[in-house]
Every structure is written in structure tokens, then in C-alpha cells.
Design a protein around this motif. Structure first.
Motif, PDB file in Angstrom:
ATOM      1  N   ILE A   1      -6.430  67.474   4.261  1.00 22.88           N
ATOM      2  CA  ILE A   1      -7.192  67.914   3.057  1.00 22.88           C
ATOM      3  C   ILE A   1      -6.463  67.747   1.773  1.00 22.88           C
ATOM      4  O   ILE A   1      -6.723  67.233   0.748  1.00 22.88           O
ATOM      5  N   SER A   2      -5.108  68.329   1.697  1.00 25.10           N
ATOM      6  CA  SER A   2      -4.415  68.260   0.721  1.00 25.10           C
ATOM      7  C   SER A   2      -3.975  66.816   0.109  1.00 25.10           C
ATOM      8  O   SER A   2      -3.954  66.507  -0.994  1.00 25.10           O
ATOM      9  N   LEU A   3      -3.615  66.052   1.097  1.00 23.52           N
ATOM     10  CA  LEU A   3      -3.511  64.452   0.761  1.00 23.52           C
ATOM     11  C   LEU A   3      -4.389  63.800   0.387  1.00 23.52           C
ATOM     12  O   LEU A   3      -4.481  63.054  -0.729  1.00 23.52           O
ATOM     13  N   VAL A   4      -5.763  64.126   0.842  1.00 19.99           N
ATOM     14  CA  VAL A   4      -6.871  63.499   0.297  1.00 19.99           C
ATOM     15  C   VAL A   4      -7.183  63.967  -1.167  1.00 19.99           C
ATOM     16  O   VAL A   4      -7.506  63.089  -1.908  1.00 19.99           O
ATOM     17  N   ARG A   5      -7.027  65.185  -1.369  1.00 17.75           N
ATOM     18  CA  ARG A   5      -7.175  65.694  -2.775  1.00 17.75           C
ATOM     19  C   ARG A   5      -6.133  64.980  -3.789  1.00 17.75           C
ATOM     20  O   ARG A   5      -6.640  64.773  -4.996  1.00 17.75           O
ATOM     21  N   GLU A   6      -4.936  64.909  -3.152  1.00 18.21           N
ATOM     22  CA  GLU A   6      -3.955  64.586  -4.029  1.00 18.21           C
ATOM     23  C   GLU A   6      -4.368  63.020  -4.644  1.00 18.21           C
ATOM     24  O   GLU A   6      -4.385  62.614  -5.467  1.00 18.21           O
TER      25      GLU A   6
END
Length: 490
Positions: free
Chosen positions: A471-476
């Protein structure tokens, strides 16, 4: 999230940048310096003492015999090293985000986001566990009130305490932690007098330390039992890092962090290793009373202390309430920090006129209430999944602290070397050795295949961690795309 700007991973973040006013940045952002030195001192002393020490030590003694002392000493050393690393970073830049904010700076946004949310998840599950444990004790005292009602009452009271002000949290925690500290200190003194046969009025025979070797030896189940003992006791140490989060709301954060970091050795040595030494010296490790009554109750009974069970129930209840109180505080401050950095709803970073992050507290306690409901409705399915999937988070947090400190030492020396008032010993060799120790514990947990054992905890925790990181990588990626589109010429 398109309003976020890119930055190098080792540059100062807005919420942890040095303050021109001398205050931790959270105080300028709305949090109040409501924690007094005595609050932080007692949180530092009592924060390392969880209910797990009182109720979980019996299984460790049964597995490893007197060798459980080695298990406690090894995990204690691990905690000392991790706290030293965390203390180095926290003394340089006190912040309510603590290791999550440092991971954000040192390792990247994905690391701060992921470990922050995993830590929040860990503590809101703990809220449900501790609320249920406290309700069981209270129902035993007042059977007319059902267990679920006691859990609701306990959660509501401590939520109100946290919502009132950080000072009220600190005052409650001061007395909760004080009771735990006095209880263990008294237990060690009484037990020590009984061991040497000089306790007035005790019917316990003088034993010296014969019980450490006379019942199958110091390692009756072999050296491998030490590793089994480590798995059973490691999670009872979780919470020692709370003082570094709380320091962001004190008037002298650097001094408080430095003091807490330097005192962690004697705290672990006295409260954990010292009290367990008294238990295994007073009683044979295979005495059935240890598992039947609990290690501390059995030890008190053996020296003729009347009403030992009731006394220990009161102390365990205090430890449970302390864990609930500090768990809610910790979860809410981590949510506050995530909100400040744009990794959680911005409402989490808002404070009311009393300097309390109300939305962050309420969001944490709502999830805790939901988890309590799961514990009553589906204890063996949904709630067991929550328990297992948060079980190894403590070790993940410690690993992230280690890797963050490897980078942060250079950042601090380059940007503000005068703030390096606490230093990790034998850097970087001891840091890498600690990483190796934690990794070994995680790998050894994979050999524990019993239901609800180490393997399921590691695998499910890794699954949840992978989901959060994804999720964090997609948001980034989405954030960078938005930034690029905004910056593109029209």
C-alpha cells in the motif's frame, strides 16, 4: 496526497526538523508539554514491565527450567541494545513518531509509513487483549457485572483519561507503574530474605540457590530449551520504547530520553532477571504450583504470604490497566505522527484546545472496541488471526530501529553533531550483531509449528507487513505521478 513534496530520504522531515524555539516540533504543532519529569521517569521504569511478566513467566520456566534466566538475560540484552540505538536517535530529535519518523528519514517514506501502521495495529490489538484480561479479573471480584461490561467500562474510563489531557495520562501511568515497581521490588526483597532463611515469620526452609541445580540441573531440558524460552518471553519486553514517544510531550525531552536509555540495563536486570531468579530459587522449576497458580503466586505461597493470589490479581490488574493506558496513548501518538507526515488522515494530526489528538485517540479506541467484540464473538477465528498477524511486529519494530540507526548516525553527525548525546556502543558492529540476533529469533520462530505458535505468528505478520508495504509503495508511486503532473509545463 498530491500536496506532498519529494525529498531525499536522509533530509529533515517537517515534523522532525530542529526547532528554532527549542521545543519538540509536536508542541508547536498542537501537542502540549504536559508530562512532568516524574511521569517520564516512572514510565521509563515501569514501561518495561508488562502483564506478560506476571502471567507468562510460568510457561517459560516449565519449558527451560532454571535456564529461563539465560533466556531472559539474552532478550534483556537485545532490548538494551535496541533501546540504546533508539535513545541515540530520540535524544537527537525527540518526536512522538519516534522510530517511525526516524525510519521515514533514514530508510524512506515506505519504511516510516509501514512500521508506523504496523505498530499502531499491534497496540490496538493489545487493547483488546488487555481489556479482556482485566475484565476476567474484575468479573471474579464482582460477578454481578458481566465480563463484556467490565471490558467496556475499563476501555471507556481510560479513553476518557487520554482525552482529558496528556497530564492525566501521565498521572494515571505514574501510579500504575509505581504499583508495579513497588510490587516487584517488594517481591524481590521478601523472596531474597526467604532464600537465605532470614525472613521473619516465614515457614519457608532455607534453600540458598540449590533449586537452580538440584532438579535435573540448570538446563534440565537441554540447551535448546533456552531458545524455546526466548520465544516465550520476548514479547513480555514490548513497551520499553514508549518513553521515546512520550518524550515529545515533555519540557526536557533530550534529558528524559538520555536518562531512560542509560537506566534500561538495571531496569531489565532487576525487574526481569532478578524477579525470575527469586522464583526459580524459591521453588523447584517443575513444581506443579508454578503452572497452576502462576510463578509469582506460587513463590509467595511458598514463603507463607497470606492471600498471595488476591494480592497478585490486584498487581496483574494494575499491570493490565497500565498496558491499556499506555497502549492507547502510544497508538494515538503514532497515528498523530502519521497524520502529520501525510501518511494518515490529516484529522489525526489535529489537536483540541487541551493539546490532545482527539481524532487519533478515538480512531484507535474504536478499533480496540471492535477487536474486543471479535474476541467475544469469534475468539478462535477472527481474533486469533488478529493476534497471530500482530505477533511478530515487535521484532519487526526492533529490526527497523537497528537499520534506521545505521543511517541516522551519519545524518546526525553531518547535520547536528552536538545532538549526539547518547551513542550506541561499538557502532556499527554491535548494531549489526543485534540485527543478526533478531533475525535468528525470527527464523527460529519458524520452527515452532504448533497451532498459534511462532511459525503462524511470523508468517501472518509477514503477510500483513507485505500488504502494508505494498500500500505504501502504491501511494508513493501515485504521489510522485501527481507531483510530476503538477510540475509539468502547460
Amino acid at each position: 496526497m498530491s500536496n506532498m513534496t519529494t525529498r531525499p530520504p536522509d533530509s529533515l522531515t517537517p515534523d522532525t526538523a530542529p526547532s528554532t524555539s527549542g521545543q519538540p516540533p509536536e508542541q508547536q504543532a498542537g501537542l502540549k508539554a504536559g508530562l512532568k519529569n516524574r511521569h517520564l521517569s516512572m514510565i521509563a521504569i515501569g514501561g518495561v514491565i508488562g502483564a506478560g511478566l506476571f502471567v507468562g513467566s510460568a510457561s517459560g520456566i516449565a519449558a527451560a527450567g532454571p535456564g529461563i534466566l539465560v533466556s531472559y538475560a539474552l532478550v534483556g540484552a537485545l532490548v538494551v541494545f535496541v533501546m540504546r540505538m533508539l535513545g541515540e536517535m530520540a535524544a537527537a530529535n525527540p518526536t512522538s513518531g519516534s522510530f517511525s519518523a526516524y525510519a521515514d528519514r533514514a530508510l524512506g517514506r515506505w519504511a516510516g509509513f509501514s512500521i508506523g501502521w504496523l505498530y499502531w495495529f499491534f497496540w490496538v490489538v493489545v487493547l483488546a487483549v488487555e481489556a479482556t484480561a482485566g475484565a476476567v479479573i474484575l468479573e471474579g471480584w464482582v460477578p454481578a457485572v458481566p465480563q463484556w461490561a467490565w471490558a467496556l467500562i475499563v476501555m471507556t474510563v481510560l479513553t476518557a483519561t487520554n482525552l482529558a489531557s496528556v497530564g492525566s495520562f501521565g498521572e494515571f501511568e505514574f501510579w500504575f507503574a509505581g504499583i508495579k515497581v513497588v510490587a516487584i521490588a517488594g517481591f524481590i526483597v521478601l523472596g531474597g530474605l526467604a532464600i537465605f532463611g532470614v525472613l521473619p515469620g516465614s515457614d519457608h526452609a532455607s534453600t540458598g540457590f540449590g533449586n537452580l541445580t538440584e532438579h535435573g540441573g540448570f538446563l534440565p531440558n537441554g540447551p535448546g530449551a533456552i531458545l524455546t524460552g526466548i520465544l516465550l518471553v520476548v514479547f513480555s519486553f514490548m513497551g520499553s520504547e514508549i518513553v521515546t514517544l512520550a518524550a515529545g510531550e515533555s519540557s526536557d525531552a533530550r534529558r528524559a530520553v538520555a536518562k531512560a536509555t542509560r537506566s534500561v540495563i538495571w531496569r531489565v536486570g532487576v525487574f526481569y532477571v532478578g524477579s525470575i531468579l527469586v522464583v526459580v530459587a524459591l521453588l523447584p522449576w517443575n513444581d506443579p504450583a508454578i503452572e497452576k497458580k502462576g510463578s509469582y503466586v506460587a513463590a509467595l505461597d511458598s514463603i507463607g504470604i497470606p492471600h498471595a493470589g488476591e494480592i497478585m490479581n490486584f498487581i496483574v490488574l494494575t499491570a493490565v490497566l497500565s498496558c491499556l493506558n499506555s497502549g492507547l496513548y502510544t497508538a494515538s501518538r503514532m497515528a498523530f505522527s502519521l497524520g502529520q507526515r501525510g501518511d494518515a488522515p490529516h484529522s489525526f494530526a489535529r489537536t483540541n484546545p487541551r493539546g490532545v489528538p482527539q481524532a487519533a485517540i478515538l480512531a484507535s479506541v474504536v478499533f480496540g472496541f471492535v477487536a474486543v467484540a471479535f474476541n467475544y464473538l469469534w475468539p478462535d477465528t477472527v481474533f486469533q488471526f488478529l493476534l497471530n498477524s500482530s505477533g511478530a511486529v515487535a521484532l519487526f519494530v526492533w529490526l527497523v530501529i537497528c537499520f534506521s540507526q545505521l543511517r541516522m548516525r551519519g545524518i546526525i553527525l553531518r547535520e547536528s553533531p552536538e545532538k549526539l548525546v547518547v551513542r550506541m556502543w561499538l557502532f556499527p558492529y554491535l548494531t549489526w550483531a543485534t540485527i543478526g540476533m533478531i533475525t535468528f529469533v525470527l527464523l527460529y520462530m519458524l520452527t515452532d509449528g504448533k497451532e498459534g505458535g511462532g511459525r503462524s505468528q511470523v508468517l501472518l505478520s509477514v503477510l500483513v507487513a507485505a500488504l502494508v508495504i505494498a500500500i505504501s509503495l502504491v501511494r508513493e508511486r501515485a504521489r510522485r505521478k501527481d507531483t510530476a503532473e503538477t510540475a509539468a509545463p502547460r
